[in-house]
Design a protein around this motif. Structure first.
Motif, mmCIF file in Angstrom:
data_model
loop_
_atom_site.group_PDB
_atom_site.id
_atom_site.type_symbol
_atom_site.label_atom_id
_atom_site.label_comp_id
_atom_site.label_asym_id
_atom_site.label_seq_id
_atom_site.Cartn_x
_atom_site.Cartn_y
_atom_site.Cartn_z
ATOM 1 N N LYS A 73 0.836 -1.205 0.000
ATOM 2 C CA LYS A 73 0.000 0.000 0.000
ATOM 3 C C LYS A 73 0.873 1.259 0.000
ATOM 4 N N GLN A 74 1.914 1.263 0.805
ATOM 5 C CA GLN A 74 2.789 2.435 0.863
ATOM 6 C C GLN A 74 3.495 2.684 -0.468
ATOM 7 N N ARG A 75 3.894 1.631 -1.149
ATOM 8 C CA ARG A 75 4.525 1.810 -2.464
ATOM 9 C C ARG A 75 3.541 2.411 -3.466
ATOM 10 N N ILE A 76 2.289 1.954 -3.413
ATOM 11 C CA ILE A 76 1.270 2.513 -4.310
ATOM 12 C C ILE A 76 1.026 3.978 -3.971
ATOM 13 N N GLU A 77 0.921 4.288 -2.670
ATOM 14 C CA GLU A 77 0.704 5.678 -2.245
ATOM 15 C C GLU A 77 1.812 6.600 -2.741
ATOM 16 N N SER A 78 3.050 6.113 -2.696
ATOM 17 C CA SER A 78 4.182 6.960 -3.081
ATOM 18 C C SER A 78 4.182 7.292 -4.572
ATOM 19 N N LYS A 79 3.435 6.540 -5.362
ATOM 20 C CA LYS A 79 3.399 6.749 -6.809
ATOM 21 C C LYS A 79 2.079 7.348 -7.285
ATOM 22 N N THR A 80 1.229 7.766 -6.347
ATOM 23 C CA THR A 80 -0.119 8.216 -6.687
ATOM 24 C C THR A 80 -0.302 9.675 -6.304
#
Length: 124
Positions: free
Chosen positions: A74-81
């Motif tokens: 989830k954190q990786r997705i957040e960092s790219k959104t």
């Protein structure tokens, strides 16, 4: 933005965090793994805390229990959104995005990556 350490050491946070863990029965709400120790799981803000007014930081309905692996995805997705997409994303949308991600911690065959670990010895 308040210092994370200060926020997460407050009695108010500890109380709501522990309540969410118990409500979720120490079970990751994505991969379904149940853990016997609280250190094996995280309590995550569905909408990131930094995007919320302080009055919403402790809203139990904006929290869910995730294992470290699923939380890392989830954190990786957040960092790219972009921020606009993050503030409007629902729990259901997060679930779909995370489960479709190649790093998703699958219940019967781990595929954790990028500094996340799933330890079988912590599971019930």
């Amino acid at each position: 933005m308040a210092n994370d350490k200060k926020v997460y050491s407050k009695r108010k946070w500890i109380k709501v965090r522990d309540k969410r863990r118990k409500l979720d029965d120490y079970t990751c709400k994505l991969c379904g793994e149940q853990y016997k120790t609280p250190q094996s799981i995280t309590i995550d803000h569905i909408i990131m805390r930094k995007l919320l007014p302080e009055s919403k930081w402790y809203d139990i309905d904006n929290l869910w229990t995730l294992c470290k692996c699923c939380n890392g995805v989830k954190q990786r997705i957040e960092s790219k959104t972009d921020t606009h997409s993050l503030i409007n994303r629902t729990k259901t949308e997060w679930r779909q995005l995370i489960m479709a991600n190649s790093g998703y911690c699958r219940k019967n065959g781990k595929s954790c990556n990028a500094n996340t670990t799933c330890k079988d010895n912590d599971k019930i």
